[in-house]
Design a protein around this motif. Structure first.
Motif, PDB file in Angstrom:
ATOM      1  N   VAL A  34      -0.620   8.170  10.374  1.00  0.00           N
ATOM      2  CA  VAL A  34      -0.624   7.872  11.988  1.00  0.00           C
ATOM      3  C   VAL A  34      -1.695   8.765  12.631  1.00  0.00           C
ATOM      4  N   THR A  35      -2.229   8.632  13.532  1.00  0.00           N
ATOM      5  CA  THR A  35      -3.210   9.320  14.271  1.00  0.00           C
ATOM      6  C   THR A  35      -2.712   9.160  16.028  1.00  0.00           C
ATOM      7  N   ASP A  36      -2.266   8.012  16.264  1.00  0.00           N
ATOM      8  CA  ASP A  36      -1.942   7.801  17.788  1.00  0.00           C
ATOM      9  C   ASP A  36      -0.489   7.960  18.001  1.00  0.00           C
ATOM     10  N   TYR A  37      -0.342   7.967  19.142  1.00  0.00           N
ATOM     11  CA  TYR A  37       1.290   8.136  19.916  1.00  0.00           C
ATOM     12  C   TYR A  37       1.429   7.362  21.128  1.00  0.00           C
ATOM     13  N   THR A  38       2.774   6.841  21.443  1.00  0.00           N
ATOM     14  CA  THR A  38       3.035   6.229  22.784  1.00  0.00           C
ATOM     15  C   THR A  38       3.157   7.442  23.930  1.00  0.00           C
ATOM     16  N   ASP A  39       3.332   6.761  24.978  1.00  0.00           N
ATOM     17  CA  ASP A  39       3.735   7.808  26.072  1.00  0.00           C
ATOM     18  C   ASP A  39       4.686   8.790  25.862  1.00  0.00           C
ATOM     19  N   LYS A  40       5.862   7.995  25.260  1.00  0.00           N
ATOM     20  CA  LYS A  40       6.854   8.877  24.726  1.00  0.00           C
ATOM     21  C   LYS A  40       6.790   9.636  23.340  1.00  0.00           C
ATOM     22  N   GLY A  41       5.610   9.694  22.932  1.00  0.00           N
ATOM     23  CA  GLY A  41       5.527  10.477  21.632  1.00  0.00           C
ATOM     24  C   GLY A  41       5.936   9.835  20.500  1.00  0.00           C
ATOM     25  N   ILE A  42       6.057   8.541  20.688  1.00  0.00           N
ATOM     26  CA  ILE A  42       6.517   7.706  19.441  1.00  0.00           C
ATOM     27  C   ILE A  42       5.254   7.362  18.363  1.00  0.00           C
ATOM     28  N   PRO A  43       5.335   7.568  17.206  1.00  0.00           N
ATOM     29  CA  PRO A  43       4.090   7.168  16.408  1.00  0.00           C
ATOM     30  C   PRO A  43       3.720   5.689  16.569  1.00  0.00           C
ATOM     31  N   ILE A  44       2.547   5.542  16.419  1.00  0.00           N
ATOM     32  CA  ILE A  44       1.857   4.177  16.352  1.00  0.00           C
ATOM     33  C   ILE A  44       1.497   3.938  15.106  1.00  0.00           C
ATOM     34  N   THR A  45       1.995   3.256  14.458  1.00  0.00           N
ATOM     35  CA  THR A  45       1.479   2.712  13.078  1.00  0.00           C
ATOM     36  C   THR A  45       0.148   1.972  13.046  1.00  0.00           C
ATOM     37  N   PRO A  46      -0.796   2.510  12.441  1.00  0.00           N
ATOM     38  CA  PRO A  46      -2.188   1.988  12.397  1.00  0.00           C
ATOM     39  C   PRO A  46      -2.393   0.524  11.638  1.00  0.00           C
ATOM     40  N   ARG A  47      -3.304   0.119  11.751  1.00  0.00           N
ATOM     41  CA  ARG A  47      -3.642  -1.335  11.061  1.00  0.00           C
ATOM     42  C   ARG A  47      -3.565  -1.129   9.590  1.00  0.00           C
ATOM     43  N   ALA A  48      -3.002  -2.028   8.863  1.00  0.00           N
ATOM     44  CA  ALA A  48      -2.958  -1.968   7.391  1.00  0.00           C
ATOM     45  C   ALA A  48      -4.409  -1.939   6.825  1.00  0.00           C
ATOM     46  N   LEU A  49      -4.415  -1.044   5.730  1.00  0.00           N
ATOM     47  CA  LEU A  49      -5.646  -0.935   4.981  1.00  0.00           C
ATOM     48  C   LEU A  49      -5.584  -2.309   4.019  1.00  0.00           C
ATOM     49  N   CYS A  50      -4.465  -2.779   3.497  1.00  0.00           N
ATOM     50  CA  CYS A  50      -4.545  -3.825   2.655  1.00  0.00           C
ATOM     51  C   CYS A  50      -3.044  -4.283   2.409  1.00  0.00           C
ATOM     52  N   TYR A  51      -2.963  -5.248   1.807  1.00  0.00           N
ATOM     53  CA  TYR A  51      -1.688  -5.844   1.479  1.00  0.00           C
ATOM     54  C   TYR A  51      -1.398  -6.035  -0.117  1.00  0.00           C
ATOM     55  N   VAL A  52      -0.410  -5.491  -0.863  1.00  0.00           N
ATOM     56  CA  VAL A  52      -0.569  -5.435  -2.172  1.00  0.00           C
ATOM     57  C   VAL A  52       0.990  -6.130  -2.812  1.00  0.00           C
ATOM     58  N   ALA A  53       1.096  -6.382  -4.157  1.00  0.00           N
ATOM     59  CA  ALA A  53       2.130  -6.896  -4.666  1.00  0.00           C
ATOM     60  C   ALA A  53       2.773  -6.062  -5.179  1.00  0.00           C
ATOM     61  N   ASP A  54       2.702  -4.649  -5.474  1.00  0.00           N
ATOM     62  CA  ASP A  54       3.185  -3.889  -6.306  1.00  0.00           C
ATOM     63  C   ASP A  54       3.293  -2.315  -5.277  1.00  0.00           C
ATOM     64  N   TRP A  55       4.284  -1.664  -5.117  1.00  0.00           N
ATOM     65  CA  TRP A  55       4.483  -0.362  -4.433  1.00  0.00           C
ATOM     66  C   TRP A  55       3.501   0.525  -5.070  1.00  0.00           C
ATOM     67  N   TYR A  56       3.492   0.710  -6.306  1.00  0.00           N
ATOM     68  CA  TYR A  56       2.827   1.464  -6.777  1.00  0.00           C
ATOM     69  C   TYR A  56       1.173   1.292  -6.673  1.00  0.00           C
ATOM     70  N   VAL A  57       0.939   0.060  -6.733  1.00  0.00           N
ATOM     71  CA  VAL A  57      -0.571  -0.240  -6.204  1.00  0.00           C
ATOM     72  C   VAL A  57      -0.927   0.370  -4.874  1.00  0.00           C
ATOM     73  N   GLY A  58       0.191   0.134  -3.855  1.00  0.00           N
ATOM     74  CA  GLY A  58      -0.110   0.937  -2.473  1.00  0.00           C
ATOM     75  C   GLY A  58      -0.246   2.291  -2.616  1.00  0.00           C
ATOM     76  N   PHE A  59       0.552   2.860  -3.422  1.00  0.00           N
ATOM     77  CA  PHE A  59       0.661   4.357  -3.629  1.00  0.00           C
ATOM     78  C   PHE A  59      -0.935   4.776  -4.053  1.00  0.00           C
ATOM     79  N   ALA A  60      -1.451   3.917  -5.214  1.00  0.00           N
ATOM     80  CA  ALA A  60      -2.766   4.228  -5.623  1.00  0.00           C
ATOM     81  C   ALA A  60      -3.535   4.211  -4.430  1.00  0.00           C
ATOM     82  N   VAL A  61      -3.586   3.272  -3.573  1.00  0.00           N
ATOM     83  CA  VAL A  61      -4.577   3.051  -2.586  1.00  0.00           C
ATOM     84  C   VAL A  61      -4.465   4.188  -1.567  1.00  0.00           C
ATOM     85  N   LEU A  62      -3.256   4.596  -1.228  1.00  0.00           N
ATOM     86  CA  LEU A  62      -3.241   5.764  -0.385  1.00  0.00           C
ATOM     87  C   LEU A  62      -3.877   6.925  -0.949  1.00  0.00           C
TER      88      LEU A  62
END
Length: 394
Positions: A34-62
């Motif tokens: 996260v790099t941006d926040y709302t006026d109330k300081g709530i984190p704004i989730t950025p657009r996804a890098l990608c979509y994967v079938a397996d959590w560990y593949v997602g971890f490898a991407v990050l």
């Protein structure tokens, strides 16, 4: 239904992996930090890098993203590696370890940003066992939001002069600068206590502009009489309760009302305000009782509701514009005019005593305070008679 699989928690500032609803081929959305926040300081989730079938593949991407080696489409190759058994140590695992080694060798990655620090500090302070008021939480978030110039800077790179320049150049009001100053000081005090920094750079920080708080304008006796003429109106009831009690508008939501001895207890802001017990003036006892019976509380609506509706309601009665805080000034004015003891006036307003005698050794029973507050008369018009104040019987 299969049991939901648990995965390890990701480190701070690593990004996030969300499992999406429904029956999807690639149910995991992989989001960068996260790099941006709302006026109330709530984190704004950025657009996804990608979509994967397996959590560990997602971890490898990050991991690759943090190491700076990620390229769009890499998740497909990682998924293929994940599907292949390569002996004792698969290519997939080797890829993750290689990127982790890059991060481990990068000294910049060992230092958290101010945003990371604030998240950890906020969790420590506001999500622990001790409970804080919503106004305290909102104030912390406002202060952080207005410190956006240092959100993504490493805390070891943030200097006293950098923060002082931010405060000095900020065009906001003094009250907003107070939230910013508090946020900076508390976050870096926490960082120093945790050993994240060797020296606290906020010790000399200060606000270099004069306070710009506007002094309140009390309601006149004629204004109060007009409000009593309309005491069945919701806005009038709010204002009369505050004018005859000294409560702040936000305190209407937090005070405890005891109808057995007709008292308010609690408050906001300072220890003197939070720990006080005030008698309920006889003139507003019926209003208080009726509102509790009708709504279960003194103020069912928000502060903004009252503030917004006052702007149109008061002129409709022929009363000049006021703020909710003017009610507190009205109570103080009434106390002064009708001879309420100065020390009791301070107690009921929730003000701190500057002398040890009153601050530590001053004790007043509820009935003593009731005797004092009942010196203030209730103003109600009498038909065909000039406007006068008359005391209500207790």
């Amino acid at each position: 239904m299969p049991k939901k699989q648990k995965h390890p928690n990701l480190p701070n500032g690593y990004g996030s992996i969300r499992r999406l609803s429904g029956n999807r081929t690639n149910p995991y959305a992989v989001h960068p930090p996260v790099t941006d926040y709302t006026d109330k300081g709530i984190p704004i989730t950025p657009r996804a890098l990608c979509y994967v079938a397996d959590w560990y593949v997602g971890f490898a991407v990050l991991t690759a993203y943090k190491a700076g080696t990620y390229t769009p489409g890499m998740e497909q190759e990682l998924a293929k590696m994940r599907a292949v058994d390569d002996g004792d140590l698969s290519l997939f695992t080797k890829n993750i370890l290689a990127n982790l080694q890059v991060l481990r060798n990068d000294p910049e990655e060992q230092v958290m940003t101010f945003s990371d620090l604030y998240k950890e500090y906020f969790h420590w302070k506001y999500e622990g066992k001790k409970k804080y008021s919503q106004s305290s939480i909102d104030g912390s978030r406002k202060g952080f939001r207005n410190c956006s110039a240092i959100h993504n800077k490493k805390i070891t790179d943030i200097t006293y002069q950098m923060m002082q320049d931010i405060l000095d150049s900020c065009p906001l009001k003094h009250s907003s600068l107070e939230f910013m100053l508090s946020c900076m000081k508390q976050c870096f005090h926490y960082a120093y206590a945790q050993g994240y920094i060797e020296k606290n750079p906020t010790e000399l920080l200060r606000i270099n502009i004069p306070e710009d708080d506007e002094h309140g304008v009390p309601f006149t006796e004629k204004d109060l009489a007009t409000l009593w003429d309309h005491e069945e109106d919701d806005i009038a009831q709010h204002l009369l309760i505050m004018c005859y009690s000294g409560l702040r508008v936000n305190e209407l939501k937090v005070v405890t009302v005891n109808l057995d001895n007709f008292s308010f207890s609690g408050g906001l802001k300072t220890p003197s305000g939070k720990n006080r017990i005030n008698p309920i003036h006889s003139s507003i006892q019926n209003i208080v009782s009726e509102r509790l019976k009708k709504y279960g509380c003194l103020m069912p609506n928000s502060y903004s509701y009252l503030n917004k509706n006052m702007n149109s309601y008061l002129p409709s009665l022929g009363i000049e514009a006021h703020t909710p805080h003017d009610c507190k000034h009205t109570f103080s004015m009434l106390c002064e005019k009708y001879g309420v003891r100065e020390n009791d006036r301070k107690r009921m307003l929730g003000h701190k005593f500057s002398d040890v005698t009153n601050d530590v050794y001053g004790h007043r029973a509820l009935e003593d305070l009731r005797t004092e507050i009942e010196k203030i008369p209730c103003c109600k018009r009498v038909a065909n008679e000039p406007l006068i104040f008359q005391n209500n019987p207790i």
